[in-house]
Design a protein around this motif. Sequence first.
Motif, short mmCIF file in Angstrom:
data_model
loop_
_atom_site.label_atom_id
_atom_site.label_comp_id
_atom_site.label_asym_id
_atom_site.label_seq_id
_atom_site.Cartn_x
_atom_site.Cartn_y
_atom_site.Cartn_z
N TYR A 1 0.85 -1.19 0.00
CA TYR A 1 0.00 0.00 0.00
C TYR A 1 0.89 1.25 0.00
O TYR A 1 1.79 1.38 0.85
CB TYR A 1 -0.90 0.03 1.23
N THR A 2 0.63 2.13 -0.93
CA THR A 2 1.24 3.45 -0.93
C THR A 2 0.16 4.43 -0.50
O THR A 2 -0.77 4.74 -1.26
CB THR A 2 1.79 3.82 -2.31
N LEU A 3 0.27 4.94 0.72
CA LEU A 3 -0.82 5.67 1.37
C LEU A 3 -0.43 7.12 1.59
O LEU A 3 0.69 7.42 2.03
CB LEU A 3 -1.16 5.02 2.72
N LYS A 4 -1.39 7.99 1.30
CA LYS A 4 -1.21 9.42 1.55
C LYS A 4 -2.30 9.89 2.52
O LYS A 4 -3.49 9.64 2.30
CB LYS A 4 -1.29 10.23 0.25
N TYR A 5 -1.88 10.52 3.61
CA TYR A 5 -2.80 10.98 4.65
C TYR A 5 -2.62 12.48 4.88
O TYR A 5 -1.48 13.00 4.79
CB TYR A 5 -2.52 10.27 5.98
N ASN A 6 -3.72 13.13 5.18
CA ASN A 6 -3.64 14.48 5.75
C ASN A 6 -3.23 14.36 7.21
O ASN A 6 -3.66 13.44 7.92
CB ASN A 6 -4.98 15.20 5.65
N ILE A 7 -2.39 15.28 7.66
CA ILE A 7 -1.94 15.25 9.05
C ILE A 7 -2.61 16.41 9.80
O ILE A 7 -2.69 17.54 9.31
CB ILE A 7 -0.40 15.33 9.16
N TYR A 8 -3.10 16.11 10.99
CA TYR A 8 -3.82 17.07 11.83
C TYR A 8 -3.14 17.16 13.19
O TYR A 8 -2.45 16.24 13.62
CB TYR A 8 -5.28 16.67 12.00
N ASN A 9 -3.40 18.27 13.85
CA ASN A 9 -2.77 18.48 15.17
C ASN A 9 -3.41 17.61 16.24
O ASN A 9 -2.77 17.30 17.25
CB ASN A 9 -2.86 19.95 15.56
N ALA A 10 -4.67 17.23 16.10
CA ALA A 10 -5.36 16.43 17.12
C ALA A 10 -6.50 15.69 16.46
O ALA A 10 -6.94 16.02 15.36
CB ALA A 10 -5.86 17.31 18.27
N ALA A 11 -7.01 14.66 17.18
CA ALA A 11 -8.13 13.87 16.67
C ALA A 11 -9.30 13.84 17.64
O ALA A 11 -10.31 13.20 17.34
CB ALA A 11 -7.67 12.44 16.38
N ASN A 12 -9.20 14.52 18.78
CA ASN A 12 -10.26 14.45 19.79
C ASN A 12 -10.94 15.79 20.04
O ASN A 12 -11.64 15.95 21.03
CB ASN A 12 -9.69 13.92 21.11
N VAL A 13 -10.73 16.77 19.15
CA VAL A 13 -11.37 18.07 19.30
C VAL A 13 -12.16 18.38 18.03
O VAL A 13 -11.93 17.79 16.96
CB VAL A 13 -10.34 19.19 19.58
N THR A 14 -13.06 19.33 18.15
CA THR A 14 -13.92 19.66 17.01
C THR A 14 -13.15 20.38 15.92
O THR A 14 -13.16 19.99 14.76
CB THR A 14 -15.10 20.53 17.48
N GLU A 15 -12.49 21.46 16.33
CA GLU A 15 -11.75 22.25 15.35
C GLU A 15 -10.30 21.75 15.32
O GLU A 15 -9.53 22.02 16.24
CB GLU A 15 -11.77 23.74 15.70
N ARG A 16 -9.94 21.02 14.28
CA ARG A 16 -8.57 20.56 14.13
C ARG A 16 -7.98 21.12 12.85
O ARG A 16 -8.70 21.35 11.86
CB ARG A 16 -8.48 19.04 14.16
N THR A 17 -6.68 21.32 12.85
CA THR A 17 -6.00 22.02 11.77
C THR A 17 -5.28 21.04 10.86
O THR A 17 -4.57 20.15 11.33
CB THR A 17 -4.98 23.02 12.35
N ASN A 18 -5.45 21.24 9.54
CA ASN A 18 -4.73 20.44 8.56
C ASN A 18 -3.39 21.11 8.28
O ASN A 18 -3.32 22.24 7.80
CB ASN A 18 -5.55 20.34 7.26
#
Length: 1030
Positions: A464-481
């Motif tokens: 698998y060659t996978l591309k993901y967006n990275i975010y600062n957090a996963a447990n809050v509503t407003e997260r930044t890409n």
Amino acid sequence: MVKMIPPDERSESTDSAPSVLDISDESVYWSDTDVSQSDGSNHPKTIHFLIEIIGATNLCMRDDDLIPNAISWKNCEMQPYCIVKRGFNVLHKTKKAEQLGCNPIWTFATSSIFVLSLPVKELASLNHEKLSFLVMAKQQGVQMIDRTNRSILLGSVQLDYATILSQWCDEKRVEFPLMNEVNEEEGFRGTLALRFRIATKSDIEFTHTLNSKKTKKKIREGSKRHLFAEEAVTKAVLKDRQLASDSAHDDTESEQSQSKRHLFLEEAKTKTTAMTDRQLGILTTEEDETIVAGSSVLNAISSTFRRNSCFDRNTGLTKFRVKPNPDPKQIEATTFMSDHEIKNETRQPSQFWCEVGSGNMGKVYLEVLSCHDLPNMDLGENWGNLTDAFVTAVCEDGVVQTAIIDDELSPRWMPWVKRAFCFNIKHMTSMLYFAVFDYDLGFAHEPIGRVAVNLSHFKQDTVYTLKYNIYNAANVTERTNNGAITVRLRVEVRNEKAAYIAALQPRPKTYVNVEKEKTFRVVRYTCFGEYDNEEDFDVTIMRSYVNEIFGYRRMLNYTVNNSIKSLMFWRGQVRVFVVMLPLHSLLFFCVGAIIVERPYMFPSLLLLSVPWILLARNRISRQHPSPWRRCPSFMHYLRTLLGASPKGRERIDAYEGWEKAEEYEENIKKQLEEKQEFAEKMAEKLQRLQELGDDNIWTQVAGNVIPMDVFVRLGRYQTIMGGILKKMRMVKIILSWEDSILAFWITAVFLVIGLVSLLFPWPLILTWTGRTIIWGLFGPHMKIVDYILTSKYKSTDNKVETSIIFFDRKEKLARMRREEAVKLKAAKCLRFGKFITLVPSFNLVRHYDHPLPESTARPWRKILMAPDLDEASWLPHQQLCGTIIPRPENLAMLNKEESEREKIQIKEQVQSLLKKENFYELSRTSANNRSTVMERSMVMKQSDNKAHTETEYAVVIEQSNVEYKSDKDGVDGSAITSSFFESKTEWLLSKNGVTEEGLEIIAHSLSLTEVGEISAIFQASETMNIAFYR
């Protein structure tokens, strides 16, 4: 308690920890002198006991036992330590317990283990000294008038070596009551907990390293190298066992299998040393920053005088300098490369790999290829000072880091740099976390973003060659890409069926240790994100919790409404070929009809509703347009468990199903927004109606002042909401099949239970259950039951005593758990570093990370992601198990087997020596008794003045021969001798002239009450018989 000054305190400090075994720094093995050569056996002549001083319980001091003129002691202020003695010789001394109090626990950090060596002959002898454990203490912060700095004896334990070997040498925790200095019980002094077992070669080497007077860093390095040496030997032993089992199952090719096994053992002997020479990996953030700073300064200076790009006139393309360095094998060709060449080179197989993790269920191969559009985290962008990116990955007990790419916002890791890793996993549902950071010297490394990957969604034999967006957090509503990351991944499972069955077991807690605090913060961010502490009050977290609860309510409302409408109006629900059929509506109609006609079937149908809902959710997930949002099917797991081979390898092209997936997601999002907008309008209208019809005419008062502990209360409420949301998230990952293996087992279990329950006679069960409850629990006879129970527990003393016994048992179990946790923490801190992070076993977050449409999947070819791990670098396995010395699972198993073998051999040798000692002792006693008989007989002969021949002693000689032969053949010689002598008594009296008075004199001289018992004096060896004849 009497004052006692340990003799060793006059010459040694309390903090020292002398080792019993004086060995060199080299590896310890059984020497040739340890092997018995007299009888050709391989039994060791020396016993090595591995002893662990676990801790003490309820230690106490008494005022009458204090040093004169000293301030009174308090049990909560003492800091005990333990001294091990043999006679007056000090064998070992622990350091002071790390925590003050009367319940100390000793660990590796306080020298809790040591090896005691003594000859087997000394253990078999009857006059050896006992082993003494003295628990001493000094109180913290007490200024004593006596300036001798003495310690006080809290209690002691004296143990016999033979008893240790026969009863307690099995690694079990044993508690001993503490005695006074004369080994007598004098009230309750507390208990001392110990463990014993036979030490192996590895135990001796590790204990010597632990108790040596070296720095913690050198001990940690030696421990890591020692662990890997054990791992190399373990691989050889396990491979040998596999070959042995194969040869045992294949009788037709036994000679070929045996020769193959012999060749492997010969190769293992030569390769084990080479395997231990593998490079020991190190995390990027654990390296010495002074060296990194020096190289960074040199790179900065050189970068000012060198160009970072050039123009190639032959190709007409602009080429850029390759970072962090060119390929050492092709420096000229890889110093400058075009953007297209760099992109193609990045996708080539990696040259260097790093192996990490202690699992044996499978492997996860990970290659970090590139990052895209990262934000600049450094100052001076106009001068070229950009983000210095590196990636950290965590999976179970393994943590790895890539090389640093300086001053790049879209860095690419080339095949010749540190970017490829192999994780050994032990659970199929484990999560893979990786995050991107900006490397900073002197300050904390700045996090950019993170990703959590669910490994259970990937198939074998697929790259698998996978591309993901990275975010600062996963447990809050407003997260930044903050950009994107591209990785290459392959999952390898040895036995899928065994892996799925192992998923039924509880997931163990996994910890990762590092040496530096900066690395600890990096690992913690990788696992939890920016908001890693959800217990203390935080406005962002609290607001996110409230929004998440309302979001679940809206989603539940939307799902329930759509499901009811779909069932009622027989809309298409299941795709069969190209047609959507209302199969769920048909099933619901049939079930409803059965319940109406046969209400007693409701329990079975209620149980079957759970797998029905989960299978429906699985079908919805499988029908998602995007292949990256689909989960494995229920039949995939069922076929694997039944032994059928899984379907072929997976192939997914870039942007496959992307347009339909975008349309699908937009449609769901639009419907949710419409419902939310409608709900907001209805809420506004209701509020306006309430304001218009407000008929309250009382005087309004101002609210109370905000309390001082408002943040404490809010933190408590936030913790309660967090606990509730974790349960809701667990339900979410099951219903959405995000954790597909767990969802499969829940579906399968409820399905089997529901189908079996259809066979139950529910009318009879329900009738008698109701009768039992009403007549058994609510009848008038309960008055008598109440009287009996009240009279039984009427006495308050009985209640108190029962509760005390109950809580004492619970307290003991809790203390044992605490001891194991403290010992494991000390062992991991010693070997891997003092900063510990708990790796989450479940991804209980609000947002899940899914691959972007650019991701691809291709069947695996062995030219890609198939490294030779024997040549790869390695990082120590951090998942430890075992009792006295925690080790990785396989190492602990083999070490225990070796210890048991040594124990059996030692017991056999001790028994043999004990038989010889008893044999020689009986021989000496028999010689003395024979001399006494002969002397008495000669006296009687001379006193009677009778001429006798030697025939009167023939019976004595014949009896001795019978005794010798019976002893040689293993028969009870005393019984044979007694019967023989009694049969010859009359012959002695009548034929040989020996009088009855003479025999009575002999019996009296030997303290025998009957004449027949004189036979007991003839128990002699072959040597004594020869001497008697002479």
